[in-house]
Scaffold this active site. Sequence first.
Site, PDB file in Angstrom:
ATOM      1  CD  GLN A 101      -2.638  -0.556   2.851  1.00  0.00           C
ATOM      2  OE1 GLN A 101      -1.785  -1.381   3.597  1.00  0.00           O
ATOM      3  NE2 GLN A 101      -3.659  -0.384   2.970  1.00  0.00           N
ATOM      4  N   GLY A 126       2.765  -5.163   8.810  1.00  0.00           N
ATOM      5  CA  GLY A 126       2.719  -3.409   8.518  1.00  0.00           C
ATOM      6  C   GLY A 126       1.015  -2.971   8.339  1.00  0.00           C
ATOM      7  CG  ASP A 129       6.981   3.991   1.831  1.00  0.00           C
ATOM      8  OD1 ASP A 129       7.694   2.693   0.223  1.00  0.00           O
ATOM      9  OD2 ASP A 129       7.415   4.048   2.653  1.00  0.00           O
ATOM     10  CG  HIS A 154      -2.650   2.371  -2.672  1.00  0.00           C
ATOM     11  ND1 HIS A 154      -2.599   2.784  -1.210  1.00  0.00           N
ATOM     12  CD2 HIS A 154      -3.718   1.926  -3.092  1.00  0.00           C
ATOM     13  CE1 HIS A 154      -3.808   1.765  -0.694  1.00  0.00           C
ATOM     14  NE2 HIS A 154      -4.162   1.617  -1.924  1.00  0.00           N
ATOM     15  CB  CYS A 213       2.656   9.976 -23.003  1.00  0.00           C
ATOM     16  SG  CYS A 213       2.631   7.722 -22.642  1.00  0.00           S
ATOM     17  CB  CYS A 234      -1.720   3.978 -22.530  1.00  0.00           C
ATOM     18  SG  CYS A 234       0.517   4.946 -22.218  1.00  0.00           S
TER      19      CYS A 234
END
Length: 266
Positions: free
Chosen positions: A107, A200, A110, A125, A160, A136
Site C-alpha cells: 500500500q 504493518g 514510498d 497505490h 506521454c 495508457c
Amino acid sequence: MEELISKTAELLIKSRHAVALTGAGMSTESGIPDFRGPNGIWTKNPKAEQQAYESYFKFQQNPRQYWIERLTGTSWINELTKAQPNPGHFALAELEKMSLLKSVITQNIDNLHQKAGSKSVLDYHGNISLLRCFSCDTRFDPVEYELDKLLAEDRLPPYCKRCSGVLKSDIVHFHEAIPPDVSTESQAQVGRCDVMLICGTSAVVYPFAMLPRIAKQYPSKQKTIIVEINADPTPLTHEGISDYLIQGKTGTILPKIVDEVKKRTS
C-alpha cells in the site's frame, strides 16, 4: 513469539508461492508517519487531508495547475523521497533473493521496498518515484522529463512519449481506480499464494483489504496460511482471516524470521 517466528520460517521454507502484503507500519520505522495516528500527517494537518481528497479532481480539471502546485508547494509527499529502508524492508528483499518470497504487494507509495533490493513489487497505490500516463498507464522515470525545466518554461503538464496522453504522478489519489495492470497481477499473485505475510497493515482500506480475504476464499486451490506481523491485533485477527499473529514491529520480527530460515537451511 519465538515459537511463532520458527513456525513462520518453516511455512516459508515449505511454501510454493509466498506473498507479502505491506502497509504503513513497515514505513513508520523509516521515519515516515502514518496518516491518522496520534502523530499522523493528517491528524497534525487536516488541510493536507483535504488537499489529498481534492488532488484527483484537480488533475482532471486542470492538469497544468496540478503540476505547478506539486512542483512549487511544500508537500509531505516530497519528504518521502528522503526516507531510507529499515531492517524489515531488507528482510523481505532477502527472502526474495532466497527464492522464498515471490512478490510484495504494498500500500505504501514510498519506493522503500525497491530501495532495499526487492525486485517483484506491486505498488498497489502507486509509487512516488514514477510518473504514469492517464491514458495508457505507461510509467516513466521523472528524470526523463526534466519537470523543473518544464515548469520554468511554462510547458506543463508533461505528455506521454508513447500515446501523447497527459502524465500524472503514479500515486493513486482518492477517487482514482487502482491501475488495471497492478490490480490484475495482485489478484493473480494472491490466487497462487499458499503462504501470505501481512506486515504493518490492518488491511481495512478497500480494495486492498480484499486481497487476504480472496486468498482465504480462492476456490481453485488449497487454503492459504496467513501470518500477520503487526503491532496490534487487527480486523483480520478478529475475523479469523489470519491464522497467526506475531505482535511487534516488522523491523524487528522480519529479520528474526530470516535468521531462523537461514538456521534451518544452512
